[in-house]
Design a protein around this motif. Structure first.
Motif, PDB file in Angstrom:
ATOM      1  N   THR A  43      19.345  12.814   8.649  1.00  0.00           N
ATOM      2  CA  THR A  43      18.389  13.103  10.247  1.00  0.00           C
ATOM      3  C   THR A  43      18.753  12.273  11.272  1.00  0.00           C
ATOM      4  N   THR A  44      19.875  11.054  10.664  1.00  0.00           N
ATOM      5  CA  THR A  44      20.320  10.339  11.943  1.00  0.00           C
ATOM      6  C   THR A  44      21.093  11.291  12.817  1.00  0.00           C
ATOM      7  N   SER A  45      20.545  10.887  14.122  1.00  0.00           N
ATOM      8  CA  SER A  45      21.526  11.968  15.227  1.00  0.00           C
ATOM      9  C   SER A  45      23.177  11.776  14.957  1.00  0.00           C
ATOM     10  N   GLY A  46      24.534  12.454  15.012  1.00  0.00           N
ATOM     11  CA  GLY A  46      25.082  12.383  14.866  1.00  0.00           C
ATOM     12  C   GLY A  46      25.580  12.648  13.808  1.00  0.00           C
ATOM     13  N   ILE A  47      24.884  12.534  12.588  1.00  0.00           N
ATOM     14  CA  ILE A  47      25.633  12.740  11.478  1.00  0.00           C
ATOM     15  C   ILE A  47      24.967  13.570  10.260  1.00  0.00           C
ATOM     16  N   ASP A  48      26.495  14.039   9.919  1.00  0.00           N
ATOM     17  CA  ASP A  48      26.003  15.156   9.331  1.00  0.00           C
ATOM     18  C   ASP A  48      25.269  15.331   7.593  1.00  0.00           C
ATOM     19  N   ILE A  49      25.595  14.132   6.968  1.00  0.00           N
ATOM     20  CA  ILE A  49      25.444  14.018   5.219  1.00  0.00           C
ATOM     21  C   ILE A  49      25.270  12.253   5.196  1.00  0.00           C
ATOM     22  N   GLU A  50      24.300  12.000   4.950  1.00  0.00           N
ATOM     23  CA  GLU A  50      23.893  11.081   3.848  1.00  0.00           C
ATOM     24  C   GLU A  50      24.041  11.417   2.348  1.00  0.00           C
ATOM     25  N   PHE A  51      24.804   9.810   1.928  1.00  0.00           N
ATOM     26  CA  PHE A  51      24.608  10.078   0.818  1.00  0.00           C
ATOM     27  C   PHE A  51      25.289   8.702  -0.612  1.00  0.00           C
ATOM     28  N   ILE A  52      24.606   8.266  -1.347  1.00  0.00           N
ATOM     29  CA  ILE A  52      25.113   7.235  -2.156  1.00  0.00           C
ATOM     30  C   ILE A  52      26.552   7.627  -2.988  1.00  0.00           C
ATOM     31  N   GLY A 108      28.406   2.821  -4.735  1.00  0.00           N
ATOM     32  CA  GLY A 108      26.939   2.603  -4.106  1.00  0.00           C
ATOM     33  C   GLY A 108      26.343   2.022  -3.057  1.00  0.00           C
ATOM     34  N   ARG A 109      26.825   1.927  -2.497  1.00  0.00           N
ATOM     35  CA  ARG A 109      26.401   2.168  -0.795  1.00  0.00           C
ATOM     36  C   ARG A 109      26.216   3.381   0.050  1.00  0.00           C
ATOM     37  N   ARG A 110      25.203   3.496   0.527  1.00  0.00           N
ATOM     38  CA  ARG A 110      25.129   4.765   1.219  1.00  0.00           C
ATOM     39  C   ARG A 110      26.076   4.863   2.273  1.00  0.00           C
ATOM     40  N   LYS A 111      26.402   6.118   2.448  1.00  0.00           N
ATOM     41  CA  LYS A 111      27.361   6.326   3.551  1.00  0.00           C
ATOM     42  C   LYS A 111      26.936   7.211   4.436  1.00  0.00           C
ATOM     43  N   TYR A 112      27.292   7.308   5.621  1.00  0.00           N
ATOM     44  CA  TYR A 112      27.071   7.886   6.761  1.00  0.00           C
ATOM     45  C   TYR A 112      28.066   8.810   7.360  1.00  0.00           C
ATOM     46  N   CYS A 113      28.386   9.464   7.044  1.00  0.00           N
ATOM     47  CA  CYS A 113      28.916  10.294   7.431  1.00  0.00           C
ATOM     48  C   CYS A 113      29.370  11.928   7.702  1.00  0.00           C
ATOM     49  N   GLN A 114      30.261  12.104   8.881  1.00  0.00           N
ATOM     50  CA  GLN A 114      30.335  13.659   9.636  1.00  0.00           C
ATOM     51  C   GLN A 114      31.529  14.094   8.704  1.00  0.00           C
ATOM     52  N   ILE A 115      30.968  15.541   8.454  1.00  0.00           N
ATOM     53  CA  ILE A 115      31.928  16.193   8.239  1.00  0.00           C
ATOM     54  C   ILE A 115      32.837  17.295   9.171  1.00  0.00           C
ATOM     55  N   LYS A 116      34.403  16.836   8.223  1.00  0.00           N
ATOM     56  CA  LYS A 116      35.092  17.940   8.822  1.00  0.00           C
ATOM     57  C   LYS A 116      36.020  18.803   7.882  1.00  0.00           C
ATOM     58  N   ASP A 146      37.841  15.299  19.916  1.00  0.00           N
ATOM     59  CA  ASP A 146      36.843  14.310  18.477  1.00  0.00           C
ATOM     60  C   ASP A 146      36.792  13.691  18.342  1.00  0.00           C
ATOM     61  N   VAL A 147      38.170  12.143  18.162  1.00  0.00           N
ATOM     62  CA  VAL A 147      38.252  11.009  18.013  1.00  0.00           C
ATOM     63  C   VAL A 147      37.115   9.959  18.776  1.00  0.00           C
ATOM     64  N   THR A 148      36.622  10.420  19.696  1.00  0.00           N
ATOM     65  CA  THR A 148      36.282   9.927  21.723  1.00  0.00           C
ATOM     66  C   THR A 148      34.375  10.174  20.448  1.00  0.00           C
ATOM     67  N   THR A 149      34.534  11.295  20.139  1.00  0.00           N
ATOM     68  CA  THR A 149      33.306  11.324  20.002  1.00  0.00           C
ATOM     69  C   THR A 149      32.745  10.549  18.862  1.00  0.00           C
ATOM     70  N   ILE A 150      34.042  11.218  17.822  1.00  0.00           N
ATOM     71  CA  ILE A 150      33.156  10.658  16.444  1.00  0.00           C
ATOM     72  C   ILE A 150      32.916   9.195  16.075  1.00  0.00           C
ATOM     73  N   ASP A 179      31.775   7.608  18.996  1.00  0.00           N
ATOM     74  CA  ASP A 179      30.936   7.096  19.952  1.00  0.00           C
ATOM     75  C   ASP A 179      29.189   7.587  19.016  1.00  0.00           C
ATOM     76  N   HIS A 180      29.992   8.071  18.352  1.00  0.00           N
ATOM     77  CA  HIS A 180      28.419   8.659  16.953  1.00  0.00           C
ATOM     78  C   HIS A 180      28.180   7.217  16.333  1.00  0.00           C
ATOM     79  N   PHE A 181      28.867   7.236  15.672  1.00  0.00           N
ATOM     80  CA  PHE A 181      29.772   5.995  14.923  1.00  0.00           C
ATOM     81  C   PHE A 181      28.761   5.023  15.505  1.00  0.00           C
ATOM     82  N   ALA A 182      28.798   4.417  17.028  1.00  0.00           N
ATOM     83  CA  ALA A 182      28.494   3.394  18.160  1.00  0.00           C
ATOM     84  C   ALA A 182      27.321   3.071  17.998  1.00  0.00           C
ATOM     85  N   GLY A 183      26.692   4.375  17.756  1.00  0.00           N
ATOM     86  CA  GLY A 183      24.926   4.728  18.203  1.00  0.00           C
ATOM     87  C   GLY A 183      24.535   4.420  16.908  1.00  0.00           C
ATOM     88  N   VAL A 184      25.466   5.184  15.856  1.00  0.00           N
ATOM     89  CA  VAL A 184      24.170   4.236  14.534  1.00  0.00           C
ATOM     90  C   VAL A 184      24.201   2.865  14.174  1.00  0.00           C
TER      91      VAL A 184
END
Length: 243
Positions: free
Chosen positions: A102-111, A116-124, A134-138, A140-145
């Motif tokens: 549910t995090t903006s700019g993130i596709d999935i979250e998983f442990i 053992g860490r929670r990952k905030y992941c964009q899927i390609k 796309d490099v800039t967009t990705i 920027d999304h991570f900077a927002g997180v």
């Protein structure tokens, strides 16, 4: 329900969703797009190369040979590759519905099953499926997180913001992915699925699933009929104009 059984159910769900996704979104569109290729206006004819490619393929430059030289690359290359890349990103939430974010700019979250860490992941989709924009967009999304994490006192490190690539290997990653990898990990193919599921062989299990699905399809007759119909259109539009 014990943890081992729960994890197996998650793996089974991923495979089931992937099969459904491929049948409904990839195979159906592939058949539909193939059926359209009976007219020359579905292509961008290259008068300098089409005759050469026909002779290179069949030793002949008649209408049927030109049709084969046009249809085969489209059906077995451009069409399916483009569709797979576009649809895979679009439907990653369907395949990995248990990990949707549910995090903006993130596709999935998983442990991450390795650290053992929670990952905030964009899927390609694959190792060559992004461009410089796309490099800039990705990033920027991570900077927002990261900003969100600071605001909410969340423990999110740089290695917890990742790009997951469905297929391919680290060695195959394009320079655009390598640029991202300087700041954020890019997990490709086998490594991505291992960290997501905890199974070192899951990438290969998913690949084998493709083999099972492939047994359901034989479109050889459709392709041959499309080539015959296209050849008739080529004969009418190209060869008749020369006479």
């Amino acid at each position: 329900m014990n943890q081992e059984k729960l994890e197996q159910e998650i793996l089974d769900s991923i495979i089931k969703n992937f099969k459904t996704f491929f049948r409904e979104e990839i195979a159906k569109n592939h058949l539909k797009n193939t059926s359209k290729l009976t007219k020359l206006n579905q292509f961008n004819p290259n008068p300098f190369l089409d005759t050469y490619k026909a002779r290179f393929l069949t030793g002949n430059d008649d209408a049927l040979s030109i049709a084969k030289a046009l249809v085969y690359p489209r059906v077995l290359g451009t069409s399916i590759n483009t569709s797979f890349g576009q649809q895979l990103q679009k439907y990653c939430s369907q395949i990995l519905e248990g990990f949707a974010s549910t995090t903006s700019g993130i596709d999935i979250e998983f442990i991450d099953k390795l650290d053992g860490r929670r990952k905030y992941c964009q899927i390609k989709a694959g190792p060559n499926t992004i461009n410089s924009d796309d490099v800039t967009t990705i990033k920027d999304h991570f900077a927002g997180v990261k900003n969100l994490a600071r605001t909410n006192n969340l423990n999110i490190g740089l290695n917890d913001l990742v790009v997951g690539v469905f297929y391919g290997s680290t060695e195959q990653l394009s320079t655009h992915y390598k640029t991202i990898n300087k700041d954020y990990p890019v997990l490709a193919g086998e490594e991505f699925w291992h960290r997501l599921t905890g199974h070192a062989d899951f990438y290969h299990i998913l690949s084998d699933t493709m083999g099972d699905i492939a047994l359901e399809y034989d479109s050889s007759e459709l392709i041959e009929q499309v080539i015959v119909d296209l050849a008739k259109d080529i004969e009418k539009k190209l060869f008749d104009n020369k006479n």
